[in-house]
Write a protein that holds these residues in place. Structure first.
Motif, PDB file in Angstrom:
ATOM      1  N   ARG A 102     -11.289 -13.291 -27.911  1.00 18.38           N
ATOM      2  CA  ARG A 102     -11.519 -14.268 -27.083  1.00 18.38           C
ATOM      3  C   ARG A 102     -11.660 -15.634 -28.502  1.00 18.38           C
ATOM      4  N   ARG A 103     -12.580 -15.000 -29.045  1.00 17.98           N
ATOM      5  CA  ARG A 103     -13.808 -15.761 -29.562  1.00 17.98           C
ATOM      6  C   ARG A 103     -12.019 -17.073 -30.583  1.00 17.98           C
ATOM      7  N   THR A 104     -11.264 -16.050 -31.291  1.00 23.12           N
ATOM      8  CA  THR A 104     -10.971 -16.599 -32.353  1.00 23.12           C
ATOM      9  C   THR A 104     -10.018 -17.249 -31.578  1.00 23.12           C
ATOM     10  N   ALA A 105      -8.766 -17.026 -30.295  1.00 22.12           N
ATOM     11  CA  ALA A 105      -8.352 -17.999 -29.184  1.00 22.12           C
ATOM     12  C   ALA A 105      -8.801 -19.181 -29.213  1.00 22.12           C
ATOM     13  N   GLU A 106     -10.118 -18.906 -29.026  1.00 19.31           N
ATOM     14  CA  GLU A 106     -11.236 -19.736 -28.442  1.00 19.31           C
ATOM     15  C   GLU A 106     -10.900 -21.175 -29.687  1.00 19.31           C
ATOM     16  N   ARG A 107     -11.286 -20.962 -30.849  1.00 11.88           N
ATOM     17  CA  ARG A 107     -11.305 -21.263 -31.970  1.00 11.88           C
ATOM     18  C   ARG A 107      -9.943 -21.790 -32.251  1.00 11.88           C
ATOM     19  N   LEU A 108      -8.947 -21.919 -31.503  1.00 10.35           N
ATOM     20  CA  LEU A 108      -7.968 -22.058 -32.082  1.00 10.35           C
ATOM     21  C   LEU A 108      -7.496 -22.809 -31.505  1.00 10.35           C
ATOM     22  N   ARG A 109      -7.356 -22.614 -30.025  1.00 16.12           N
ATOM     23  CA  ARG A 109      -7.726 -23.802 -28.387  1.00 16.12           C
ATOM     24  C   ARG A 109      -8.114 -24.855 -29.175  1.00 16.12           C
ATOM     25  N   THR A 110      -9.553 -25.106 -29.758  1.00 16.71           N
ATOM     26  CA  THR A 110     -10.428 -26.007 -30.294  1.00 16.71           C
ATOM     27  C   THR A 110      -9.514 -26.811 -31.382  1.00 16.71           C
ATOM     28  N   SER A 111      -9.168 -26.247 -31.905  1.00 16.09           N
ATOM     29  CA  SER A 111      -8.916 -26.884 -33.221  1.00 16.09           C
ATOM     30  C   SER A 111      -7.332 -27.445 -33.108  1.00 16.09           C
ATOM     31  N   LEU A 112      -6.585 -27.515 -32.375  1.00 17.37           N
ATOM     32  CA  LEU A 112      -5.890 -28.466 -32.352  1.00 17.37           C
ATOM     33  C   LEU A 112      -5.518 -29.404 -32.146  1.00 17.37           C
ATOM     34  N   ASP A 113      -6.369 -31.054 -32.954  1.00 16.24           N
ATOM     35  CA  ASP A 113      -6.639 -32.236 -33.123  1.00 16.24           C
ATOM     36  C   ASP A 113      -5.446 -33.019 -33.046  1.00 16.24           C
ATOM     37  N   PHE A 114      -4.352 -32.834 -32.615  1.00 16.43           N
ATOM     38  CA  PHE A 114      -2.773 -33.472 -32.714  1.00 16.43           C
ATOM     39  C   PHE A 114      -2.817 -34.082 -31.758  1.00 16.43           C
ATOM     40  N   ALA A 115      -2.951 -33.695 -30.078  1.00 27.49           N
ATOM     41  CA  ALA A 115      -2.168 -33.742 -28.839  1.00 27.49           C
ATOM     42  C   ALA A 115      -3.844 -34.727 -28.050  1.00 27.49           C
ATOM     43  N   ARG A 116      -5.411 -34.082 -28.738  1.00 28.38           N
ATOM     44  CA  ARG A 116      -6.165 -34.626 -28.417  1.00 28.38           C
ATOM     45  C   ARG A 116      -6.134 -36.525 -28.283  1.00 28.38           C
ATOM     46  N   GLU A 117      -6.455 -35.783 -29.778  1.00 32.52           N
ATOM     47  CA  GLU A 117      -7.551 -37.237 -30.051  1.00 32.52           C
ATOM     48  C   GLU A 117      -5.915 -38.715 -29.556  1.00 32.52           C
ATOM     49  N   PRO A 118      -5.227 -38.496 -29.948  1.00 35.13           N
ATOM     50  CA  PRO A 118      -4.315 -39.599 -28.929  1.00 35.13           C
ATOM     51  C   PRO A 118      -4.228 -39.403 -27.157  1.00 35.13           C
ATOM     52  N   LEU A 119      -4.504 -38.760 -26.645  1.00 33.33           N
ATOM     53  CA  LEU A 119      -4.824 -38.671 -25.046  1.00 33.33           C
ATOM     54  C   LEU A 119      -6.103 -38.566 -24.772  1.00 33.33           C
ATOM     55  N   GLY A 120      -7.017 -38.856 -26.115  1.00 32.89           N
ATOM     56  CA  GLY A 120      -8.453 -39.428 -25.622  1.00 32.89           C
ATOM     57  C   GLY A 120      -8.667 -40.704 -25.452  1.00 32.89           C
ATOM     58  N   GLY A 121      -7.119 -41.208 -26.206  1.00 33.51           N
ATOM     59  CA  GLY A 121      -7.176 -42.166 -26.545  1.00 33.51           C
ATOM     60  C   GLY A 121      -6.696 -43.783 -24.934  1.00 33.51           C
ATOM     61  N   LEU A 122      -6.683 -42.645 -23.781  1.00 32.02           N
ATOM     62  CA  LEU A 122      -5.160 -43.081 -23.015  1.00 32.02           C
ATOM     63  C   LEU A 122      -6.821 -42.759 -21.765  1.00 32.02           C
ATOM     64  N   THR A 123      -6.194 -43.981 -20.612  1.00 35.23           N
ATOM     65  CA  THR A 123      -7.458 -43.628 -19.382  1.00 35.23           C
ATOM     66  C   THR A 123      -7.189 -42.463 -18.660  1.00 35.23           C
ATOM     67  N   VAL A 124      -7.941 -41.767 -17.525  1.00 37.66           N
ATOM     68  CA  VAL A 124      -8.018 -41.037 -17.027  1.00 37.66           C
ATOM     69  C   VAL A 124      -5.902 -41.431 -16.326  1.00 37.66           C
ATOM     70  N   ALA A 125      -6.056 -42.094 -15.601  1.00 34.65           N
ATOM     71  CA  ALA A 125      -5.358 -42.456 -14.921  1.00 34.65           C
ATOM     72  C   ALA A 125      -4.070 -42.274 -15.260  1.00 34.65           C
ATOM     73  N   GLU A 126      -3.801 -42.149 -16.742  1.00 35.51           N
ATOM     74  CA  GLU A 126      -3.063 -42.451 -17.468  1.00 35.51           C
ATOM     75  C   GLU A 126      -2.431 -40.654 -17.958  1.00 35.51           C
ATOM     76  N   ARG A 127      -3.905 -40.559 -18.460  1.00 36.09           N
ATOM     77  CA  ARG A 127      -3.549 -38.167 -18.303  1.00 36.09           C
ATOM     78  C   ARG A 127      -2.532 -38.069 -17.621  1.00 36.09           C
ATOM     79  N   THR A 128      -2.866 -38.293 -16.608  1.00 35.66           N
ATOM     80  CA  THR A 128      -3.663 -37.541 -15.270  1.00 35.66           C
ATOM     81  C   THR A 128      -1.469 -37.949 -14.536  1.00 35.66           C
ATOM     82  N   LEU A 129      -1.215 -39.412 -14.607  1.00 38.89           N
ATOM     83  CA  LEU A 129       0.054 -40.196 -14.584  1.00 38.89           C
ATOM     84  C   LEU A 129       1.000 -38.432 -15.887  1.00 38.89           C
TER      85      LEU A 129
END
Length: 154
Positions: A102-129
């Protein structure tokens, strides 16, 4: 004769392909940092959500159950996964993550920055859409509250 898709559709399909390719590339790199193959990381990620029988893992990964058995064997030998009887049917074995898994799966999940960083540049409404559009593309019906209804629902 099948009609040719419009240029916008072709461009969107190509962009989706690029996103998928980049996601898998980063996923493979993240898995390697944990001494896992991409397939092992995907199985561990599935099991971190819920214990599953081998057949269901194979269905979700679109592969043969014999491939899954080998992957689970390797994860089990590393102490990341264990097999246990299904409480609903003791004849069926479930693969389930250990605490370390479980800990390894969580570390894997949180290490994926590729999508998280660009998505962070979108507004909540844009991410929801975007989420709702992707769900529609996948045939999933997003849950909508009254505040999210568009003019076509009112």
């Amino acid at each position: 004769m099948t009609p040719r898709p419009d240029p916008l559709t072709v461009e969107v399909v190509e962009l989706i392909g690029t996103v998928v390719a980049r996601y898998y590339e980063e996923y493979e790199l993240a898995a390697a940092q944990h001494s896992l193959t991409g397939a092992q990381a995907r199985v561990l990620g599935l099991l971190a959500r819920e214990p599953l029988p081998m057949r269901r893992i194979a269905q979700r990964l679109k592969c043969e159950p014999s491939n899954v058995t080998g992957i689970v064997d390797r994860l089990e030998s590393r102490g990341l996964v264990e097999r246990r009887p299904d409480p609903a049917d003791r004849r069926v074995k479930l693969a389930a993550p250990t605490e370390e898994g479980r800990r390894t799966a969580e570390r894997l999940r949180t290490s994926l920055d590729f999508a998280r960083e660009p998505l962070g540049g979108l507004t909540v409404a844009e991410r929801t859409l975007l989420k709702e559009l992707l769900q529609r593309m996948l045939g999933m019906v997003p849950e909508r509250g009254p505040e999210q209804e568009g003019p076509e629902q009112k």
